[in-house]
Design a protein around this motif. Structure first.
Motif, PDB file in Angstrom:
ATOM      1  N   ALA A  34       0.725  -1.095   0.068  1.00 55.95           N
ATOM      2  CA  ALA A  34       0.064  -0.008  -0.017  1.00 55.95           C
ATOM      3  C   ALA A  34       0.711   1.273  -0.207  1.00 55.95           C
ATOM      4  N   GLN A  35       1.900   1.337   0.851  1.00 54.17           N
ATOM      5  CA  GLN A  35       2.952   2.396   0.692  1.00 54.17           C
ATOM      6  C   GLN A  35       3.503   2.424  -0.595  1.00 54.17           C
ATOM      7  N   GLN A  36       3.814   1.337  -1.277  1.00 52.27           N
ATOM      8  CA  GLN A  36       4.505   1.303  -2.380  1.00 52.27           C
ATOM      9  C   GLN A  36       3.663   2.010  -3.518  1.00 52.27           C
ATOM     10  N   GLN A  37       2.495   1.990  -3.290  1.00 53.01           N
ATOM     11  CA  GLN A  37       1.361   2.640  -4.505  1.00 53.01           C
ATOM     12  C   GLN A  37       0.911   4.139  -4.065  1.00 53.01           C
ATOM     13  N   LEU A  38       1.202   4.642  -2.853  1.00 52.60           N
ATOM     14  CA  LEU A  38       1.338   5.882  -2.801  1.00 52.60           C
ATOM     15  C   LEU A  38       1.773   6.959  -3.800  1.00 52.60           C
ATOM     16  N   ARG A  39       1.068   7.861  -4.078  1.00 53.69           N
ATOM     17  CA  ARG A  39       1.772   8.933  -4.871  1.00 53.69           C
ATOM     18  C   ARG A  39       2.896   9.584  -4.571  1.00 53.69           C
ATOM     19  N   ILE A  40       3.195   9.890  -3.356  1.00 58.20           N
ATOM     20  CA  ILE A  40       4.393  10.384  -2.766  1.00 58.20           C
ATOM     21  C   ILE A  40       5.508   9.422  -2.973  1.00 58.20           C
ATOM     22  N   SER A  41       5.286   8.118  -2.875  1.00 61.33           N
ATOM     23  CA  SER A  41       6.128   7.246  -3.147  1.00 61.33           C
ATOM     24  C   SER A  41       6.952   7.196  -4.560  1.00 61.33           C
ATOM     25  N   LYS A  42       5.822   7.120  -5.210  1.00 64.09           N
ATOM     26  CA  LYS A  42       6.224   7.033  -6.746  1.00 64.09           C
ATOM     27  C   LYS A  42       7.056   8.448  -7.337  1.00 64.09           C
ATOM     28  N   LEU A  43       6.360   9.497  -6.712  1.00 67.24           N
ATOM     29  CA  LEU A  43       7.010  10.676  -6.953  1.00 67.24           C
ATOM     30  C   LEU A  43       8.444  10.727  -6.619  1.00 67.24           C
ATOM     31  N   CYS A  44       8.770  10.161  -5.327  1.00 65.62           N
ATOM     32  CA  CYS A  44       9.946  10.186  -4.694  1.00 65.62           C
ATOM     33  C   CYS A  44      11.065   9.233  -5.773  1.00 65.62           C
ATOM     34  N   THR A  45      10.354   8.031  -6.216  1.00 62.32           N
ATOM     35  CA  THR A  45      11.087   7.220  -6.930  1.00 62.32           C
ATOM     36  C   THR A  45      11.354   7.776  -8.440  1.00 62.32           C
ATOM     37  N   HIS A  46      10.654   8.553  -9.022  1.00 69.08           N
ATOM     38  CA  HIS A  46      10.786   9.047 -10.249  1.00 69.08           C
ATOM     39  C   HIS A  46      11.860  10.428 -10.127  1.00 69.08           C
ATOM     40  N   MET A  47      11.673  11.273  -9.046  1.00 66.98           N
ATOM     41  CA  MET A  47      12.397  12.155  -8.694  1.00 66.98           C
ATOM     42  C   MET A  47      13.988  11.734  -8.561  1.00 66.98           C
ATOM     43  N   GLY A  48      13.981  10.676  -7.829  1.00 64.69           N
ATOM     44  CA  GLY A  48      15.421  10.100  -7.536  1.00 64.69           C
ATOM     45  C   GLY A  48      16.115   9.735  -8.819  1.00 64.69           C
ATOM     46  N   SER A  49      15.166   9.010  -9.712  1.00 60.90           N
ATOM     47  CA  SER A  49      16.075   8.409 -11.137  1.00 60.90           C
ATOM     48  C   SER A  49      16.176   9.628 -11.827  1.00 60.90           C
ATOM     49  N   ALA A  50      15.255  10.738 -11.966  1.00 58.11           N
ATOM     50  CA  ALA A  50      15.627  11.958 -12.780  1.00 58.11           C
ATOM     51  C   ALA A  50      17.163  12.693 -12.363  1.00 58.11           C
ATOM     52  N   VAL A  51      17.028  12.892 -10.904  1.00 59.72           N
ATOM     53  CA  VAL A  51      18.130  13.313 -10.317  1.00 59.72           C
ATOM     54  C   VAL A  51      19.455  12.530 -10.669  1.00 59.72           C
ATOM     55  N   GLY A  52      19.349  11.391 -10.457  1.00 60.12           N
ATOM     56  CA  GLY A  52      20.298  10.255 -11.022  1.00 60.12           C
ATOM     57  C   GLY A  52      20.917  10.317 -12.338  1.00 60.12           C
ATOM     58  N   VAL A  53      19.827  10.537 -13.318  1.00 60.39           N
ATOM     59  CA  VAL A  53      20.368  10.584 -14.611  1.00 60.39           C
ATOM     60  C   VAL A  53      21.150  11.860 -15.111  1.00 60.39           C
ATOM     61  N   ALA A  54      20.440  13.133 -14.450  1.00 57.30           N
ATOM     62  CA  ALA A  54      21.150  14.396 -14.384  1.00 57.30           C
ATOM     63  C   ALA A  54      22.529  14.283 -14.000  1.00 57.30           C
ATOM     64  N   VAL A  55      22.700  13.870 -12.863  1.00 60.74           N
ATOM     65  CA  VAL A  55      24.296  13.731 -12.181  1.00 60.74           C
ATOM     66  C   VAL A  55      24.872  12.932 -13.118  1.00 60.74           C
ATOM     67  N   GLY A  56      24.412  11.839 -13.749  1.00 55.95           N
ATOM     68  CA  GLY A  56      25.112  11.225 -14.575  1.00 55.95           C
ATOM     69  C   GLY A  56      25.606  11.722 -15.929  1.00 55.95           C
ATOM     70  N   CYS A  57      24.819  12.436 -16.621  1.00 51.12           N
ATOM     71  CA  CYS A  57      24.971  13.047 -17.495  1.00 51.12           C
ATOM     72  C   CYS A  57      26.102  14.029 -17.460  1.00 51.12           C
ATOM     73  N   ILE A  58      26.124  14.813 -16.408  1.00 50.99           N
ATOM     74  CA  ILE A  58      27.015  16.068 -15.990  1.00 50.99           C
ATOM     75  C   ILE A  58      28.306  15.341 -15.750  1.00 50.99           C
TER      76      ILE A  58
END
Length: 97
Positions: A27-51
């Protein structure tokens, strides 16, 4: 693309170093905030990797840049005046004379 493909390998290495994945219920994994944090973490990781991936470009010496730096100094390595490529033929003749 490499980060996505190596995600499992990186997670496994992180677990061996002592990092544990968060213990969330289904149920916690399905929460909107959990998904948002997952996607934001992925986006930050991609940006840092590109830089980080672009850092070697700061230390490369491209032949095209050599012409730019010589033009900036106003002279060629041999001491000749370098005109921009846009210079017309009259300017070129005046310099060569």
């Amino acid at each position: 693309v490499g980060g996505v493909g190596l995600g499992g390998v990186i997670e496994h290495a992180a677990e061996r170093m002592g990092f544990e994945p968060p213990r969330l219920s289904r149920a916690q994994q399905q929460l909107r905030i959990s998904k948002l944090c997952t996607h934001m973490g992925s986006a930050v990781g991609v940006a840092v990797g590109c830089i980080l991936g672009m850092v070697p470009l700061l230390f490369m010496n491209f032949p095209e840049n050599q012409h730019y730096h010589e033009k900036e100094k106003g002279q060629h390595a041999a001491g000749a005046v370098v005109l921009p490529k846009e210079a017309d033929s009259e300017e070129r003749e005046a310099v060569s004379a």
